[in-house]
Scaffold this motif. Structure first.
Motif, mmCIF file in Angstrom:
data_model
loop_
_atom_site.group_PDB
_atom_site.id
_atom_site.type_symbol
_atom_site.label_atom_id
_atom_site.label_comp_id
_atom_site.label_asym_id
_atom_site.label_seq_id
_atom_site.Cartn_x
_atom_site.Cartn_y
_atom_site.Cartn_z
ATOM 1 N N TYR A 184 0.836 -1.084 -0.133
ATOM 2 C CA TYR A 184 -0.031 0.021 -0.064
ATOM 3 C C TYR A 184 0.984 1.234 0.084
ATOM 4 N N THR A 207 3.700 -4.297 -5.295
ATOM 5 C CA THR A 207 2.607 -4.657 -6.047
ATOM 6 C C THR A 207 2.042 -3.828 -7.217
ATOM 7 N N SER A 209 -1.071 -4.443 -8.089
ATOM 8 C CA SER A 209 -2.403 -4.594 -7.542
ATOM 9 C C SER A 209 -3.271 -3.395 -7.365
#
Ligand code: PMP
Length: 358
Positions: A184, A207, A209
């Motif tokens: 995050y 990531t 994502s």
């Protein structure tokens, strides 16, 4: 027919992906905005004939793009099928019980105990402080084979600064891995990537994502000094030579080229998060100071499970955790402005203890 070890296998349970009706889905920290338009352009022009061949097992083009974007060399980069897979390889490569248990926060990403069990690795969960923040000082008190924590932590959203991390790394044994899971980091936290050159035992995992809106592509990576990267590659090559498919390699590299789009999306999410947090706080919710794309909030007198159920009835899917110490909280992913405004209004009107529903 079934292996003995299957009996003790406890899988991770991801946030629900409902098929029964349409919800505003704020339960798995997905990005509400589509990925860079370059992804659509590349996909529509993609020569499917290329899928006839196996992908590059070394992911060279993608690693070069990642290295360039982080001021590192390709030897500092490992890529995998989502950061979950990279985490799993890292558990295998770096954590070993003879020197003590693996340490991670009491409340954190619930895949860590799953991997530890998978690899038969003892672990100790270190309590959060009274404000539900990770306190690295406490990780120096017991012998351990390594440490892993997300920064910002999940599900709290609270982030540690680089000064604190550097101070910890200076005192933690240099022959044991410290893994910082920066899933995050794109939403305002301070990345530990700049510490990599000073700490050969530090691995940072990130990531595509969340900040890059590519959760469906399954692309994650680790950054660290070459011996750590080589160890991850050794694990990968003992498991699957091609975990990152050809499309993911090409699309990941294209996503990295569109920094302007990435920054505008992640800034927008941060602004929405700050407005949403402010509104909830004003309405009497306790909202932890989040530096991520979700907030962790509670309201005295209503359990997280109850908030979850009430919001689900109204068409909003959030997540709660049946873990002692955080049962009062719900974790809410930051979605589009209009959805968060409507949700804030609903949550402002959830009854306080003893009050009838308005
Ligand atoms: N780390 C943390 C802390 C997460 O919350 C998640 C998302 N569930 C991941 C890693 C894994 O993300 P992905 O596999 O999509 O890269």
């Amino acid at each position: 027919m079934f292996a003995e070890r299957l009996k003790s296998l406890k899988p991770y349970v991801p946030g629900e992906q409902p098929q029964d009706r349409r919800y505003v889905k704020l339960n798995t920290n997905e990005n509400p905005y589509p990925p860079s338009p370059r992804i659509a352009a590349l996909l529509s022009g993609y020569d499917s004939g290329r899928l006839r061949l196996y992908p590059d097992p070394e992911c060279r083009q993608l690693k070069e793009a990642l290295a360039r974007s982080r001021g590192l060399k390709p030897e500092n980069v490992f890529t995998g099928n989502g950061s979950d897979e990279v985490l799993s390889f890292a558990f295998y490569a770096f954590f070993d019980s003879p020197r003590g248990p693996l340490l991670f926060p009491r409340h954190t990403y619930s895949f860590y105990p799953v991997y530890a069990n998978f690899y038969n690795l003892p672990f100790t969960r270190i309590p959060l402080d009274s404000g539900l923040a990770v306190c690295l000082e406490d990780y120096l008190d017991i012998p351990s084979c390594g440490v892993i924590f997300p920064n910002p932590n999940a599900p709290t959203g609270i982030s540690l600064g680089l000064r604190e991390i550097r101070d910890f790394l200076d005192r933690y044994p240099g022959d044991r891995a410290v893994i910082i899971d920066e899933a995050y980091i794109d939403f305002g936290g301070e990345s530990a990537v700049e510490l990599l050159e000073d700490y050969p035992n530090l691995l940072v995992i990130q990531t595509f994502s969340k900040g890059r809106s590519l959760a469906g592509l399954r692309l994650g990576y680790a950054l660290g000094q070459p011996p750590l990267i080589q160890a991850l590659t050794q694990v990968k090559d003992s498991f699957n030579s091609y975990p990152v498919d050809a499309l993911a390699q090409a699309l990941g590299a294209a996503a990295l080229e569109d920094e302007a789009y990435f920054l505008s999306c992640t800034r927008r999410i941060q602004e929405t998060r700050n407005r949403f947090s402010f509104r909830l706080g004003r309405a009497g919710w306790r909202v932890l100071p989040s530096v991520s794309n979700f907030v962790f909030a509670s309201r005295p007198g209503i359990s997280g499970g109850e908030v979850y159920a009430r919001l689900k009835e109204k068409g909003y899917l959030v997540r709660y955790f049946n873990e002692e110490g955080i049962t009062d909280f719900v974790r809410i992913t930051i979605g589009r402005d209009e959805d968060m405004e409507a949700l804030a209004k609903l949550m402002e009107e959830l009854p306080a203890p003893g009050e009838a529903e308005k």
